[in-house]
Design a protein around this motif. Structure first.
Motif, PDB file in Angstrom:
ATOM      1  N   CYS A 164      32.990  34.212  48.946  1.00  0.00           N
ATOM      2  CA  CYS A 164      33.274  34.920  50.193  1.00  0.00           C
ATOM      3  C   CYS A 164      34.649  35.587  50.150  1.00  0.00           C
ATOM      4  O   CYS A 164      34.806  36.760  50.484  1.00  0.00           O
ATOM      5  N   VAL A 165      35.649  34.831  49.702  1.00  0.00           N
ATOM      6  CA  VAL A 165      37.005  35.377  49.610  1.00  0.00           C
ATOM      7  C   VAL A 165      37.068  36.481  48.555  1.00  0.00           C
ATOM      8  O   VAL A 165      37.697  37.527  48.766  1.00  0.00           O
ATOM      9  N   ALA A 166      36.385  36.279  47.418  1.00  0.00           N
ATOM     10  CA  ALA A 166      36.400  37.275  46.344  1.00  0.00           C
ATOM     11  C   ALA A 166      35.774  38.589  46.806  1.00  0.00           C
ATOM     12  O   ALA A 166      36.316  39.675  46.544  1.00  0.00           O
ATOM     13  N   LEU A 167      34.633  38.497  47.496  1.00  0.00           N
ATOM     14  CA  LEU A 167      33.984  39.716  47.990  1.00  0.00           C
ATOM     15  C   LEU A 167      34.844  40.404  49.043  1.00  0.00           C
ATOM     16  O   LEU A 167      34.925  41.636  49.082  1.00  0.00           O
ATOM     17  N   SER A 168      35.475  39.617  49.902  1.00  0.00           N
ATOM     18  CA  SER A 168      36.349  40.194  50.922  1.00  0.00           C
ATOM     19  C   SER A 168      37.519  40.939  50.289  1.00  0.00           C
ATOM     20  O   SER A 168      37.857  42.057  50.682  1.00  0.00           O
ATOM     21  N   GLU A 169      38.145  40.299  49.281  1.00  0.00           N
ATOM     22  CA  GLU A 169      39.272  40.932  48.604  1.00  0.00           C
ATOM     23  C   GLU A 169      38.830  42.166  47.827  1.00  0.00           C
ATOM     24  O   GLU A 169      39.533  43.183  47.786  1.00  0.00           O
TER      25      GLU A 169
END
Length: 233
Positions: free
Chosen positions: A13-18
């Motif tokens: 989730c964090v990787a896709l957001s970044e």
């Protein structure tokens, strides 16, 4: 553009957001601010804040209680501003059952598009760009499966009996059969809490006070008996 990305796989989730924020200039003409959240409860809190997000990317399998199309149904029930929701999922178009879940998301619960987490990186990038540009996006392989596996017409999906939504009607028919909340949850593959929530909506819409009165109304609509089943065959 304010975006809410919802996935219980925190690292992903964090990787896709970044990734979305890093490539914002390539994907959108407007600046992008992405908020990653890891549960449906938190997503509902965020979507009800002021100002609300402009767009939500929602995974369908968030935890043991929120899985499949029911996840989107739960979210839309708590999305009063009708913020557009894109399904971002690990479901695959090679599985008939999973294709039907994706179809339900588009047909019954107003999804604005589908992104496949297991799809080709380039296709996902194109889909993101189209979605951020305001388009409804469905991967070609999903569209082809929709065309090849169109289900037969179903009364519970094509008619809004008694003003109930398709899911409410499914629960209502189970109530009319005399099933318990636990049995309904098992049959419809949802949680008991969801069954209680939908039941309350049904009582309100039908202007009845309890399960027995709801069963009478549903049975009358079905043209059946005078009340819930008592276990007879």
């Amino acid at each position: 553009m304010k975006i809410l990305w919802v996935d219980d796989h925190e690292l992903l989730c964090v990787a896709l957001s970044e990734y979305l924020q890093t490539h914002a200039s390539e994907l959108s003409a407007t600046p992008i601010d992405v908020t990653p959240v890891f549960s449906l409860a938190r997503a509902l809190e965020e979507v009800n804040k002021t100002p609300s997000p402009d767009l939500v990317f929602l995974d369908l399998n968030l935890d043991d209680e929120n899985r499949g199309a029911a996840t989107l149904e739960h979210f839309q029930a708590g999305n009063p501003s009708k913020v557009p929701v894109v399904v971002c999922t690990g479901l695959t178009p090679g599985n008939d059952q999973e294709v039907e879940i994706l179809r339900m998301c588009m047909r019954d619960y107003a999804a604005r598009g589908i992104l496949l987490k297991g799809g080709a990186h380039k296709k996902m990038f194109i889909g993101l760009s189209r979605i951020l540009g305001g388009e409804l996006w469905i991967p070609e392989e999903v569209l082809l499966r929709f065309a090849r596996s169109t289900p037969a017409p179903s009364a519970s999906r094509n008619e809004h009996h008694l003003g109930l939504s398709p899911r409410e009607w499914d629960v209502g028919r189970c109530i009319a059969r005399g099933l318990s909340g636990k049995q309904i949850a098992r049959e419809l593959n949802v949680t008991e809490g969801h069954v209680r929530q939908v039941s309350c909506v049904i009582y309100d819409k039908l202007r009845v006070r309890n399960r027995v009165e709801a069963a009478l109304r549903v049975n009358a609509e079905l043209g059946g008996g005078s009340g819930p089943d008592k276990g007879s065959s």
